[in-house]
Enzyme design. Structure first.
Site, short mmCIF file in Angstrom:
data_model
loop_
_atom_site.label_atom_id
_atom_site.label_comp_id
_atom_site.label_asym_id
_atom_site.label_seq_id
_atom_site.Cartn_x
_atom_site.Cartn_y
_atom_site.Cartn_z
N LYS A 184 0.27 -2.29 -5.91
CA LYS A 184 0.37 -2.33 -4.73
C LYS A 184 1.07 -1.58 -3.77
O LYS A 184 2.31 -1.35 -4.52
CB LYS A 184 -0.14 -3.84 -4.02
N ARG A 185 1.03 -1.35 -2.66
CA ARG A 185 2.31 -0.61 -1.99
C ARG A 185 3.34 -1.40 -2.04
O ARG A 185 3.55 -2.69 -2.09
CB ARG A 185 2.02 -0.57 -0.55
N THR A 204 -6.88 -7.40 -1.73
CA THR A 204 -8.23 -7.11 -2.10
C THR A 204 -8.23 -6.83 -3.74
O THR A 204 -9.02 -7.11 -4.36
CB THR A 204 -8.96 -5.90 -1.65
N HIS A 250 -5.81 -6.80 10.69
CA HIS A 250 -5.24 -6.65 9.35
C HIS A 250 -3.74 -7.12 9.04
O HIS A 250 -3.32 -7.31 7.71
CB HIS A 250 -5.29 -5.40 8.65
N LYS A 299 5.41 -8.25 -0.05
CA LYS A 299 4.76 -8.49 -1.14
C LYS A 299 5.64 -8.82 -2.41
O LYS A 299 5.16 -9.34 -3.30
CB LYS A 299 4.04 -6.98 -1.48
N LYS A 320 -10.36 -7.64 -7.50
CA LYS A 320 -10.65 -6.75 -8.21
C LYS A 320 -10.02 -7.27 -9.78
O LYS A 320 -10.96 -7.07 -10.67
CB LYS A 320 -10.06 -5.45 -8.05
#
Ligand code: HBZ
Length: 830
Positions: free
Chosen positions: A564-565, A675, A371, A570, A679
């Site tokens: 998100k985290r 992911t 991952h 990110k 969504k």
């Protein structure tokens, strides 16, 4: 072998589920009055939740028992999904929808004086995961059951899930998540236990024909107790099992010997030490910090699960060589890699198989999913620690490595360096066991989770292994999400609208059927209904924002969401710098000019790992900017900045359907897949993103005119980083203005944010924030422009949803089944 009359008696007395509203009410009241010992007069929402859950649980159990009996009877190949995380969220809503009885419950609850949303809202999230990896496991369980695969999940029953996040003075504060006070969805199996050994020594003993066997003895024993969670499929009676292990001191509550000797304290201490193993989920995502307790968790869970799997296989009395025809085990990242070693140990040391025969079985059984390519996330354990905790396993790892390196040496006789590079043991100080390498060597397939990611692992971190094994061992299975939870449950009105237009609910089990929506994109009436639903979802989110932060936001504004985290890769920092830039731009405008601007709400949410200082600084900056911008009378509704505390699955169900645009803006090449991007698009939101992870495939599916892509490409990242460090690094002028404003103290003490600024200006800007800033800002301008044309915007959303079929986790599970597990679905026979 049960006599016929007895069988008949059992059948006559067989439990039956409820039918219809009246049946449901009856069951609910029965549970209130008997199971809970309450009445109409003291049934609060919590009790109504409990009773509703128990009524639905009874329904599930019947299907669950039948499924398990059927699977045992059929004795077909089973899939075991080993994951240290299952981020399940709430179970009741999901159970009601998958069984197809939510309307019944709604009507019944209403007659009894309750609103179904309030009842659903009583449930604690099962938050046994950090982020994407854990939620993926949960989506997979839903798909496996919905598609009638014989599959079990195996995990740990943490007493504390991921911490709850509070925001105090703009800073993240962690609060323990004790979620088990009432959990009707688990079944303790006190009769299913496994003794797990730690520490001790290994002795070699000679057996017949000069054969040596290893005997692992001494050390300590901890008991694993099974807790089973039923996993209902959608619109099928298949109900699979998720088995979570809980740790307990072996030999019951206390060590009686010590107890009787008057050593009461230490006997209690032993018990507590044992229970510590399954006490808490490690809250790090994409960071490995070799803690002994974490390794203990891994072995405890893996050994208990394998014992269970082997026990089940042995019941079938088949020869060992059929093991891999009956069992497929998927490793969710490297966390369960010790399972490879443990199976080899069971086969060789306990069952007496020859090494080669055992190793053949092992490698045919396992598949490994990677991952991440981030170096700090690749798991490595100090050899000394493994030696101490699992002495026999370390020997086996060395033997696996020896045979592997011998093979490599034969293959590449003139390449000395390759042995050093691919060795499972890193010859560093201290020596380390490289878990990803062990996972590759011990599996028959290795997969990444999106195309770009699967290509990257083949050309970077696992390059040598592609040379050794050939390219066929490495494959891609692009992630997916379950449309049951992420459309039907989270966005019931949109799901209903779609069903009414394309002829029913079939799309929930074959998401490609959404393509029938495409022709409706030009239908004015349809677009209107679509927009009304989006607006209602935004009103619902605005209410949550008000509740949690006290800030009022205008649902007519453009909702721009990044949840998100929190992680530098990110790039929430890029987003908040962009927000500051927008604020400065608005401030510089005349009032007349301002009036022409499009109002925007920037929503952030996500947890920072408790030890990740920089991520916590980013949260602080977002909140600091929010308190200035949200209270600036010049700005009003034109810009609001929200940090939603304690982002989790149940909040995601409210947030996701309410976005106009969401941000997936990782530095290219760093986000394996993502992911939530899927969504958001599935819920009729557009995305702004980099060419990274699954964004690339989303673009391919929905068309590049329906997505806002920006920034540098993965192939250029290395050169840019090199240039920052060894050449000249000029900071984007607009970003510099943002920094100067921060340094003026506009958002509080400049010193508070100096490290974030320095990371870009002085420490090499590893995540390319400055390089991508201009293109990010320009792309946001395009977003504003596009949003002004609502007709076209909504058409884009509809077309995108119509083309999202590929991203169902059903497609993804079918790919695993065919190319990795070699299994086929088998529905429960009635
Ligand atoms: O797995 C995520 C990836 O970052 C994301 O791109 C991908 O979509 C998703 C599913 O494949 N990885 C994680 O969520 N990783 C973790 O949460 C994690 C947890 C514990 C660890 C390491 C990573 O020790």
């Amino acid at each position: 072998s049960i006599p016929e009359p007895q069988r008949e008696a059992w059948k006559r007395a067989q439990a039956q589920g409820f039918r219809g509203k009246d049946g449901f009410e009856k069951e609910l009241v029965r549970h209130v009055e008997t199971t809970l010992a309450r009445s109409m007069f003291n049934c609060d929402e919590k009790a109504a939740y409990s009773a509703t859950s128990l009524a639905f649980r009874d329904q599930l159990i019947l299907d669950w028992n039948r499924t398990q009996q059927n699977q045992t009877y059929r004795d077909s190949k089973r899939v075991y999904y080993l994951s240290l995380e299952f981020l399940m969220g709430r179970a009741l809503d999901n159970a009601m929808l998958n069984i197809g009885q939510k309307d019944t419950a709604k009507a019944g609850l209403s007659e009894l004086g309750f609103r179904i949303e309030d009842i659903i809202g009583q449930e604690n999230d099962a938050a046994l995961g950090n982020g994407g990896l854990g939620r993926l496991a949960a989506c997979f369980l839903d798909s496996l059951a919905s598609l009638d695969f014989h599959a079990w999940g195996y995990g740990l029953r943490y007493r504390y899930g991921i911490f709850k996040q509070e925001i105090i003075d703009g800073y993240q504060v962690e609060v323990p998540d004790y979620w088990l006070d009432f959990n009707p969805w688990e079944f303790p199996r006190h009769d299913v236990t496994v003794d797990i050994q730690f520490f001790g020594n290994v002795r070699k003993e000679s057996k017949e024909q000069g054969k040596e066997v290893a005997i692992w003895e001494g050390g300590e024993i901890v008991q694993a107790v099974a807790y089973d969670v039923p996993i209902p499929g959608y619109n099928t009676s298949t109900t699979n099992n998720l088995r979570l292990w809980s740790s307990k001191a072996s030999g019951g509550e206390f060590d009686f010997q010590k107890f009787n000797n008057g050593d009461y304290e230490s006997s209690v201490a032993d018990q507590q030490r044992a229970e510590t193993i399954s006490a808490v989920l490690y809250p790090n995502d994409n960071l490995e910090r070799g803690k002994e307790l974490r390794l203990k968790q891994q072995y405890f869970w893996v050994a208990a699960s394998l014992h269970d799997i082997v026990r089940r296989f042995k019941k079938s009395k088949r020869p060992w060589k059929q093991f891999a025809d009956q069992v497929a085990i998927q490793l969710n990242d490297t966390h369960p890699t010790l399972a490879i070693v443990e199976l080899q140990r069971i086969l060789v040391d306990i069952e007496g198989l020859e090494w080669e025969e055992a190793w053949d079985i092992v490698t045919s059984t396992f598949g490994y999913t990677n991952h991440t390519v981030l170096p700090e996330a690749l798991e490595k354990w100090p050899v000394g620690l493994v030696q101490h905790l699992l002495p026999r396993h370390l020997q086996i790892i060395y033997d696996i490595n020896l045979y592997f390196l011998q093979q490599v040496e034969k293959q590449f006789p003139n390449d000395r360096d390759i042995l050093r590079r691919v060795s499972i043991i890193e010859e560093s100080q201290p020596k380390m066991v490289r878990m990803a390498y062990l996972a590759i060597v011990g599996s028959h397939k290795v997969n990444g989770v999106a195309e770009l990611h699967s290509d990257l692992i083949k050309t970077t971190i696992f390059k040598d292994f592609v040379e050794i094994y050939g390219p066929d061992k490495f494959t891609n299975v692009t992630n997916g999400i379950t449309p049951r939870r992420w459309l039907h449950q989270a966005n019931p009105r949109l799901s209903e609208l779609i069903a009414s237009k394309i002829g029913g609910n079939d799309f929930l089990k074959d998401l490609t059927k959404l393509n029938k929506l495409e022709s409706l994109a030009e239908d004015k009436e349809f677009r209107k209904e679509w927009s009304e639903i989006k607006y209602a979802n935004k009103v619902r989110l605005a209410k949550l924002i008000k509740e949690l932060t006290g800030v009022t936001v205008n649902p007519a504004a453009l909702f721009d969401i990044q949840v998100k985290r929190i992680h530098e890769y990110k790039r929430q920092q890029l987003n908040i710098f962009g927000v500051i830039h927008r604020y400065l731009t608005l401030k510089a405008m005349s009032p007349e000019e301002r009036k022409k601007q499009l109002p925007r709400v920037s929503v952030f949410g996500g947890k920072a790992a408790p030890g990740y200082w920089m991520a916590k600084q980013i949260i602080h900056l977002i909140n600091a900017v929010g308190s200035v911008v949200n209270n600036d009378a010049d700005i009003g509704d034109l810009l609001k900045v929200i940090f939603l505390p304690d982002y989790n699955v149940s909040k995601a169900e409210i947030i996701t359907p309410a976005s106009d645009i969401s941000e997936h803006i990782s530095t290219a090449g760093t986000e394996a897949s993502g992911t939530s991007n899927m969504k958001f698009v599935l819920n009729g939101g557009l995305i702004i993103g980099t060419c990274d992870g699954a964004n690339i495939e989303i673009t391919r599916e929905i068309g590049d005119n329906n997505i806002f892509l920006f920034g540098n490409l993965a192939e250029d990242v290395e050169d840019l980083r090199h240039a920052h460090n060894y050449g000249s690094h000029t900071i984007d002028p607009d970003l510099n203005k943002v920094f100067e404003e921060m340094e003026k103290g506009t958002f509080g003490t400049p010193h508070d944010f100096s490290a974030m600024v320095a990371a870009v200006r002085h420490h090499g800007d590893y995540y390319l924030v400055s390089d991508d800033f201009h293109s990010y800002i320009e792309t946001h301008k395009l977003v504003d422009e596009a949003y002004r044309n609502q007709d076209e915007w909504v058409a884009k959303c509809i077309v995108s949803v119509a083309r999202m079929g590929f991203f169902s986790s059903d497609r993804c599970i079918n790919e695993y089944a065919e190319s990795i597990w070699n299994v086929e679905p088998l529905a429960v026979k009635s």
